[in-house]
Every structure is written in C-alpha cells, then in structure tokens.
Design an enzyme around this catalytic site. Structure first.
Site, PDB file in Angstrom:
ATOM      1  N   LYS A  92       3.410 -10.893 -22.249  1.00  0.00           N
ATOM      2  CA  LYS A  92       4.713 -10.709 -21.582  1.00  0.00           C
ATOM      3  C   LYS A  92       5.745 -11.614 -22.216  1.00  0.00           C
ATOM      4  O   LYS A  92       5.424 -12.677 -22.730  1.00  0.00           O
ATOM      5  CB  LYS A  92       4.582 -11.067 -20.098  1.00  0.00           C
ATOM      6  CG  LYS A  92       3.652 -10.148 -19.346  1.00  0.00           C
ATOM      7  CD  LYS A  92       4.340  -8.851 -19.017  1.00  0.00           C
ATOM      8  CE  LYS A  92       3.375  -7.894 -18.340  1.00  0.00           C
ATOM      9  NZ  LYS A  92       3.905  -6.572 -18.180  1.00  0.00           N
ATOM     10  N   ILE A  94       8.560 -14.331 -22.233  1.00  0.00           N
ATOM     11  CA  ILE A  94       8.853 -15.511 -21.415  1.00  0.00           C
ATOM     12  C   ILE A  94      10.345 -15.487 -21.068  1.00  0.00           C
ATOM     13  O   ILE A  94      11.198 -15.324 -21.940  1.00  0.00           O
ATOM     14  CB  ILE A  94       8.499 -16.806 -22.188  1.00  0.00           C
ATOM     15  CG1 ILE A  94       7.000 -16.853 -22.515  1.00  0.00           C
ATOM     16  CG2 ILE A  94       8.912 -18.040 -21.414  1.00  0.00           C
ATOM     17  CD1 ILE A  94       6.076 -17.012 -21.325  1.00  0.00           C
ATOM     18  N   HIS A 110       0.425 -16.231 -33.502  1.00  0.00           N
ATOM     19  CA  HIS A 110       0.568 -14.823 -33.895  1.00  0.00           C
ATOM     20  C   HIS A 110      -0.405 -14.544 -35.047  1.00  0.00           C
ATOM     21  O   HIS A 110      -0.507 -15.348 -35.975  1.00  0.00           O
ATOM     22  CB  HIS A 110       2.014 -14.559 -34.325  1.00  0.00           C
ATOM     23  CG  HIS A 110       2.258 -13.117 -34.654  1.00  0.00           C
ATOM     24  ND1 HIS A 110       2.438 -12.165 -33.673  1.00  0.00           N
ATOM     25  CD2 HIS A 110       2.320 -12.465 -35.837  1.00  0.00           C
ATOM     26  CE1 HIS A 110       2.609 -10.986 -34.253  1.00  0.00           C
ATOM     27  NE2 HIS A 110       2.550 -11.134 -35.558  1.00  0.00           N
ATOM     28  N   GLU A 180      -7.044 -18.660 -36.752  1.00  0.00           N
ATOM     29  CA  GLU A 180      -6.288 -19.027 -35.549  1.00  0.00           C
ATOM     30  C   GLU A 180      -6.980 -20.166 -34.806  1.00  0.00           C
ATOM     31  O   GLU A 180      -6.332 -21.093 -34.315  1.00  0.00           O
ATOM     32  CB  GLU A 180      -6.177 -17.826 -34.602  1.00  0.00           C
ATOM     33  CG  GLU A 180      -5.340 -16.688 -35.132  1.00  0.00           C
ATOM     34  CD  GLU A 180      -5.206 -15.578 -34.109  1.00  0.00           C
ATOM     35  OE1 GLU A 180      -4.891 -15.878 -32.947  1.00  0.00           O
ATOM     36  OE2 GLU A 180      -5.412 -14.408 -34.480  1.00  0.00           O
TER      37      GLU A 180
END
Ligand code: GRF
Length: 209
Positions: A92, A94, A110, A180
């Site tokens: 979502k 922010i 990302h 990541e």
C-alpha cells in the site's frame, strides 16, 4: 536511544525475518518493535507472532475514513516510539502525513535496480518478467528513502546480481531475494550507526570509523 523499527509487510515476510535475525545480536542498537500489515493473512504477521513481537493488522477497511486509518497508524507508531519504518513488501501507498512526520526515516526495499523497473505495477514477479524481457544482463535490489511517489525516493544502497541467459522470472526472483536479505540489514545497520545523512535531499554514507 537505539533504533526502534516498525516493519510494514503485506506478504510472506522473508525480508522481515532476515532483518530480525541480523539484528538479534545487537538489540541495544536496533530492534524491531512492531510489525504492521494491511493483510490479516500475511505470513509476516504469523512470523512476528511466533517471535512474540507485536503483530498488528491495520487496514483502511477497518475505518470509516482514510484520515481515521492514518491517525491509527500514526498512533501505533507513536505508542511504540518508532524512529525508523522499514517497508518490506508492503503493497500500500504510505500516506503523505506519515511520510511528512517520518521524513527520511522510512525506507523501502525493491527487487530491481531502481530507477529502472520501478513504479506502478512493478511488484512481485512482474518486476523480474520485465527485467528478463528487457534483455538486461544485471538486476538486483535497491533500498531507498520513501517519498511521496512510488519507488522514487533517494537510493541508499544497491546490490547487483547477474541475469543468466536461461533465467526464468522465478529463478531470477530467488537470486534477487538472496541479495535483498543481505542488503536490508546492511542499510539498517548504517542507520543504527548514524552513518546515513540526508543533506539537501542527497544521501551521504559516512565511511567506517
Ligand atoms: C521483496 O521482493 C521486496 O523487494 C518487495 O516485496 C518482496 C517481499 O518479500 N518489495 P518478503 O515478504 O520479504 O518475503
């Protein structure tokens, strides 16, 4: 005071878990104090509960207005005295009020080398499909500051991985995910050691002492 981190996650939570593991040894410097998800079924919430961490489902749908939802998020962050927000697979946007309040204290991970392969629609497997379709020889992970636009804020650090000729999006996703899991804890440690400064909107990383 050390870092008190809120992790926002919508999905399985592997980045949350790797960050938790990395920080475990030095909880004085930085620790995850709460995990927040818009998705009650998120693996991240289940993992948090199993670690006896506060795991909070906060969704717009629980509130009659967006403003009330934002207020609830802000109150939660305040109640845990959060001073760094880590978006780890949070799907979502922010709200600007939260970004304003935690300016330069919200980071996102990302699964590509931004500014390429970011923005609307670039999430999950779509990112890796697009990278392969482009013929790029390298991909990777990016951690950046969150600003009002998707995948747009200043880049803090990136980790590169090769794209191999026979890669499927799934194989590439796995390789990027491993990167990541190294990159996010590295960046959070830099924050914990006060090594990241943002001066006139530019990210500066202080060299090791
Ligand atoms: C990661 O690939 C992250 O880069 C992206 O969403 C994915 C989340 O994976 N923003 P996980 O939930 O941490 O396993």
């Amino acid at each position: 005071m050390g870092l008190k981190i809120a992790v926002f996650a919508s999905g399985r939570g592997s980045n949350f878990q790797s960050l938790y593991n990395a920080l475990r040894e030095d909880a004085e410097k930085a620790r995850i104090v709460v995990v927040i998800s818009n998705n009650s079924d998120a693996g991240a919430l289940a993992v948090a509960r199993s670690l006896h961490l506060p795991a909070i489902h906060l969704s717009q749908k629980q509130y009659s207005s967006h403003a009330e939802f934002v207020e609830a998020v802000l109150q939660t962050l305040e109640s845990f005295q959060v001073n760094l927000i880590v978006l780890a697979g949070y799907m979502k946007k922010i709200d600007a009020a939260i970004i304003g309040k935690y300016r330069n204290r919200i980071i996102n991970i990302h699964p590509a080398l931004l500014p390429a392969f970011g923005g609307q629609g670039m999430y999950g497997i779509h990112v890796h499909e697009a990278v392969i379709a482009s013929g790029a020889r390298a991909s990777g992970a990016t951690v950046h500051i969150v600003d009002e636009e998707f995948d747009h804020g200043k880049i803090i650090l990136q980790e590169t991985v090769p794209v191999e000729p026979n890669d499927t999006p799934e194989i590439l996703a796995e390789r990027v995910l491993k990167a990541e899991h190294k990159l996010l804890p590295r960046v959070v440690r830099l924050f914990a050691e006060n090594k990241i400064e943002i001066i006139n909107g530019e990210v500066h990383i202080r060299k090791p002492d």
